[in-house]
Design an enzyme around this catalytic site. Structure first.
Site, PDB file in Angstrom:
ATOM      1  N   LYS A 118     -13.169 -27.210 -19.796  1.00 46.17           N
ATOM      2  CA  LYS A 118     -12.576 -25.882 -19.662  1.00 46.17           C
ATOM      3  C   LYS A 118     -13.032 -24.962 -20.796  1.00 46.17           C
ATOM      4  O   LYS A 118     -13.213 -23.768 -20.598  1.00 46.17           O
ATOM      5  CB  LYS A 118     -11.053 -25.987 -19.634  1.00 46.17           C
ATOM      6  CG  LYS A 118     -10.504 -26.695 -18.387  1.00 46.17           C
ATOM      7  CD  LYS A 118      -8.992 -26.519 -18.299  1.00 46.17           C
ATOM      8  CE  LYS A 118      -8.294 -27.603 -17.510  1.00 46.17           C
ATOM      9  NZ  LYS A 118      -8.585 -27.600 -16.075  1.00 46.17           N
ATOM     10  N   GLU A 202      -3.451 -21.816 -24.616  1.00 45.64           N
ATOM     11  CA  GLU A 202      -3.526 -20.621 -23.785  1.00 45.64           C
ATOM     12  C   GLU A 202      -2.167 -19.960 -23.797  1.00 45.64           C
ATOM     13  O   GLU A 202      -1.153 -20.648 -23.874  1.00 45.64           O
ATOM     14  CB  GLU A 202      -3.837 -21.006 -22.322  1.00 45.64           C
ATOM     15  CG  GLU A 202      -5.271 -20.798 -21.929  1.00 45.64           C
ATOM     16  CD  GLU A 202      -5.563 -21.200 -20.488  1.00 45.64           C
ATOM     17  OE1 GLU A 202      -4.636 -21.279 -19.657  1.00 45.64           O
ATOM     18  OE2 GLU A 202      -6.738 -21.453 -20.219  1.00 45.64           O
ATOM     19  N   HIS A 237       2.219 -28.847 -11.718  1.00 41.38           N
ATOM     20  CA  HIS A 237       0.988 -28.063 -11.812  1.00 41.38           C
ATOM     21  C   HIS A 237      -0.025 -28.468 -10.750  1.00 41.38           C
ATOM     22  O   HIS A 237      -1.217 -28.257 -10.896  1.00 41.38           O
ATOM     23  CB  HIS A 237       0.331 -28.181 -13.191  1.00 41.38           C
ATOM     24  CG  HIS A 237       1.231 -27.801 -14.323  1.00 41.38           C
ATOM     25  ND1 HIS A 237       1.775 -26.547 -14.455  1.00 41.38           N
ATOM     26  CD2 HIS A 237       1.694 -28.512 -15.373  1.00 41.38           C
ATOM     27  CE1 HIS A 237       2.529 -26.506 -15.531  1.00 41.38           C
ATOM     28  NE2 HIS A 237       2.506 -27.688 -16.111  1.00 41.38           N
ATOM     29  N   ARG A 294     -16.859 -28.589  -6.723  1.00 40.30           N
ATOM     30  CA  ARG A 294     -16.826 -29.511  -5.581  1.00 40.30           C
ATOM     31  C   ARG A 294     -16.161 -28.816  -4.408  1.00 40.30           C
ATOM     32  O   ARG A 294     -15.625 -27.722  -4.533  1.00 40.30           O
ATOM     33  CB  ARG A 294     -15.997 -30.738  -5.949  1.00 40.30           C
ATOM     34  CG  ARG A 294     -14.603 -30.314  -6.432  1.00 40.30           C
ATOM     35  CD  ARG A 294     -13.674 -31.479  -6.660  1.00 40.30           C
ATOM     36  NE  ARG A 294     -12.578 -31.126  -7.546  1.00 40.30           N
ATOM     37  CZ  ARG A 294     -11.397 -30.672  -7.171  1.00 40.30           C
ATOM     38  NH1 ARG A 294     -11.161 -30.444  -5.898  1.00 40.30           N
ATOM     39  NH2 ARG A 294     -10.459 -30.400  -8.047  1.00 40.30           N
TER      40      ARG A 294
END
Ligand code: ADP
Ligand code: ADP
Ligand code: MG
Length: 499
Positions: A118, A202, A237, A294
């Site tokens: 990420k 974040e 999540h 993907r």
């Protein structure tokens, strides 16, 4: 580039079948691989050939690169489709496939590598003016420094694993007092799940919505997007309900997000199918989250609104063909919703509920699609993801798609284990979902196990009775045992007590 003759599908369950069906339509032979737990699985029965690759544990079978390559050699396959999960986002696997002279039906190993982290992904897309969530751009090594960053950004913040996926390795930190504890948990989870303890910070977006764009690129530098999917109904999540298009995305926002998504793809020279995930705040600002390199679990909703077969496109692009359309030739037709039918108990924190499908009857009819990998009488093995099926409904508009989904859920009969069907029905009936005014906290905000027990026939009756009372000014006593209420009683709720 030459035509693909035979594809080995390095996966199992519904997605293996999904891929093989398209291959068959294209006149391409198929090879299944399977573990000892999947000897009788449907993907094994469907394939032209099947190769046993090891014991049940995925680390001994579906994740064994050597065994999968050996199976491809033995059967003389010329291409490998990785599906989702397992080795699909493993750049070493993609590289190995290419080194062996086989075609990898997916992006380049380099693109997988960049987007698999990420942090690396953020660094790559930052150069293309893609909006990012405020936070740190390096892995956290110094806790005190990290706390300073967190207080500058402002709590709540989210600690995330750079190598994360499947909602794992993510911790919300409400205030500085709980920072150390949540940090330790995130690092521990990241290390055990991904073998990489790198975490970063974040800003936690309040009332977040998850909006993602399907993108497609060819090996000639062309990239288009196939519009958005909204996946805000989640638990842990992780997505449970997905739809396309999103109920809050306007044409102007779609154009801006679509452009950002294409830039994300361009930042790593992307080709084949990919998904660019964004988080949107309550002011409709959007920020790049990550890219999944993907085919996505929820790709059917995009297929339903575009009329395209994404697996067919993947194969043609892997063969070296150019994208058969340009952006302005694509448009959205109607509305599609997907629910994930997991063998999980919503009344017990959505914990996996493994067992046998004593009864398994699929819904049918206009606008309904079921992608699954099971038959009545089969066991859901506990070694793998507990998803039984994906139920997809398509209609002219969102309201009609919701109505169709409720009808389909009511027709779906599963006994022997608990599933997410009842929860999904609750979502479809809920005012927040129907009005489009919901976010990723839907479960926390509205769902209690008691909601599953409550008869909505009762709700309808009470509501109707109240309406009559208000209109006529006279009292009506709601009698729930009224015979007319019985036929609408839902299968899933009855089954709860049967099984
Ligand atoms: P999607 O974004 O397509 O909805 P999910 O996050 O639900 O995908 O994951 C799809 C499948 O891939 C699940 O079986 C999940 O456990 C698996 N998965 C996703 N990311 C990873 C990862 N980084 N490592 C291992 N498995 C993963
Ligand atoms: P994964 O690789 O596990 O899919 P993502 O970064 O895609 O990780 O995040 C998964 C989910 O976590 C999102 O769909 C969203 O619900 C939540 N999430 C992630 N980042 C944030 C954030 N900064 N603020 C609020 N929620 C977030
Ligand atoms: Mg994600």
């Amino acid at each position: 580039m030459s035509k693909i003759r035979k594809i080995l599908v390095a996966n199992r369950g519904e997605i293996a079948l999904r891929i093989m069906r398209t291959a068959r339509e294209m006149g391409i032979s198929t090879v299944a691989v399977y573990s000892e737990a999947d000897r009788r699985a449907l993907h094994v029965q469907y394939a032209d050939e099947a190769v046993l690759i090891g014991p049940p544990a995925s680390s001994e079978s579906y994740l064994k690169i050597d065994n999968i390559i050996a199976a491809a050699k033995k059967t003389d396959a010329d291409a490998i489709h990785p599906g989702y999960g397992f080795l699909s986002e493993n750049e070493m696997f993609a590289q190995r496939v290419e080194d062996e002279g086989l075609v990898f039906i997916g992006p380049s190993p380099k693109a997988i590598n960049i987007m698999g982290s990420k942090l690396a992904a953020k660094a790559a897309v930052a150069k293309f003016n893609v909006p990012l969530v405020p936070g740190t751009s390096e892995p956290i090594t110094d806790i005190n420094k990290a706390k300073k960053v967190a207080s500058t950004i402002g709590y709540p913040i989210l600690i995330k694993a750079s190598a994360g996926g499947g909602g794992k390795g993510m911790r919300i930190v409400e205030d500085e007092a709980s920072f150390d504890e949540q940090m330790a948990r995130a690092v521990g989870e990241a290390t055990s799940a991904f073998g990489d303890g790198s975490v970063f910070i974040e800003k936690y977006i309040t009332k977040p919505r998850h909006i993602e764009f399907q993108i497609f690129g060819d090996k000639h530098g062309n990239v288009v997007h196939l519009f958005e999917r909204e996946c805000s109904i989640q638990r842990r999540h992780q997505k449970v309900v997905e739809e396309a298009p999103s109920s809050i995305v306007t044409p102007a926002i779609r154009a801006a997000m679509g452009e950002a998504a294409i830039n994300v793809a361009k930042s790593c020279g992307y080709y084949n199918a990919g998904t660019v995930e964004f988080i949107m705040d309550d002011q409709l600002n959007f920020y790049f989250l990550e890219m999944n390199t993907r085919l996505q679990v929820e790709h059917p909703v995009t297929e339903e609104i575009t009329g395209l077969d994404l697996v067919k496109l993947q194969i043609k692009i892997a063969e070296g063909e150019k994208l058969p359309f340009q952006q302005d030739e694509l448009s959205i037709h109607g509305h599609a919703i997907e629910i994930r039918v997991y063998a999980e108990d919503p009344a017990n924190n959505f914990l996996p509920d493994i067992g046998t499908l004593n009864t398994y009857k699929r819904p049918q009819g206009h606008g309904i699609r079921v992608d699954d990998g099971f038959e009545q009488g089969m066991d859901i093995p506990f070694y793998y993801d507990p998803m039984i099926a994906k139920l997809i409904c398509r209609a002219d508009n969102r309201e009609a798609a919701i109505q169709k989904m409720i009808r389909a859920i009511d027709e779906y009969e599963i006994t022997g284990l608990e599933t997410t069907l009842g929860f999904c029905r609750f979502v479809m009936k809920h005012e927040a979902f129907r009005s489009g005014n919901f976010d990723t906290r839907f479960v926390e905000n509205y769902f209690t196990p008691a909601a599953l027990q409550k008869s909505d026939a009762t709700d309808d009756w009470v509501a109707a009775a109240l309406a009559i009372t208000l209109e006529n000014g006279k009292k009506v006593s709601p009698k729930i045992e009224t015979p007319t209420m019985q036929p609408s009683e839902n299968n899933w709720r009855k089954r709860k007590f049967d099984s």
